[in-house]
Design a protein around this motif. Structure first.
Motif, short mmCIF file in Angstrom:
data_model
loop_
_atom_site.label_atom_id
_atom_site.label_comp_id
_atom_site.label_asym_id
_atom_site.label_seq_id
_atom_site.Cartn_x
_atom_site.Cartn_y
_atom_site.Cartn_z
N CYS A 1 25.32 28.75 80.32
CA CYS A 1 24.96 27.71 79.37
C CYS A 1 25.20 28.22 77.95
O CYS A 1 24.76 29.30 77.59
CB CYS A 1 23.50 27.33 79.56
N ALA B 1 22.08 22.59 69.43
CA ALA B 1 20.83 21.98 69.87
C ALA B 1 19.93 21.60 68.70
O ALA B 1 19.12 20.70 68.80
CB ALA B 1 20.11 22.92 70.82
N ASN C 1 24.11 26.93 75.09
CA ASN C 1 23.20 26.35 74.10
C ASN C 1 22.86 27.30 72.95
O ASN C 1 22.48 26.86 71.88
CB ASN C 1 21.91 25.86 74.76
N TYR D 1 27.35 23.24 75.63
CA TYR D 1 26.71 22.44 74.60
C TYR D 1 27.69 22.36 73.44
O TYR D 1 27.86 23.32 72.72
CB TYR D 1 25.43 23.11 74.11
#
Length: 186
Positions: A55, A117, A57, A113
């Motif tokens: 991930c 965020a 992020n 992502y």
């Protein structure tokens, strides 16, 4: 976990499950608390059915994943030393962590992502790093992608990011940078 890094014990569990259930992909995520530098593994140590979904992020929104000039001290893309109240600590960079995962894990997917965020994409809505990062993922053997974006703020070109993400996932291995920017301009 000190011997194998934060992700290590998790990889061990996935490996045990993959051994017990042959011919089945066993998927785990390198996300927040399990996203860290793997230690003590070599290629072939992990069952071929283990998949790690990395991930993104915490990637620095301003720099490409392998940019040596990234000085983000919270989540640096490259390993650096940070002065924390008079103490020097080493922060493992996202680039080094990602490369080690790709080196030892048989199947690596990315949960990307493409928006920060915390919505700090100003002044550019991340287009400057999307092409480079996707080429980086493909070059290092990523075989699966999940594209995470928001569609609540078109002032930051969210719909355009969705379009470009779809183009990169479909044609990214063969797309030139010139073609990438031509899609944005069309």
């Amino acid at each position: 976990y000190r011997e194998k890094g934060r992700l290590g014990p998790y990889v061990d569990i996935l490996d045990i499950v993959a051994d017990a259930i042959p011919d089945t992909k066993i998927v785990g995520a390198a996300y927040n608390y399990t996203w860290g530098l793997l230690k003590g593994y070599e290629p072939g140590d992990v069952n071929e059915n283990v998949v790690i979904v990395v991930c993104t992020n915490d990637l620095c929104a301003t720099h490409m994943i392998d940019d040596p000039n990234c000085k983000n001290t919270v989540h640096p893309n490259v390993t650096l030393e940070v002065n924390s109240g008079g103490y020097l600590t080493t922060k493992d960079g996202m680039n080094e962590m990602f490369l080690e995962i790709c080196r030892v894990i048989p199947n690596v997917w990315v949960w990307d992502y493409v928006f920060p965020a915390d919505h700090n994409e100003a002044p550019l809505p991340l287009f400057h790093r999307m092409y480079h990062n996707y080429n980086y993922y493909f070059t290092h053997g990523v075989t699966g992608m999940f594209f995470q974006n928001t569609t609540d703020d078109n002032a930051c070109f969210d719909v355009m990011r969705n379009y470009m993400g779809a183009k990169l996932m479909h044609d990214g291995k063969d797309m030139t940078e010139k073609e990438y920017w031509a899609y944005i301009e069309e």
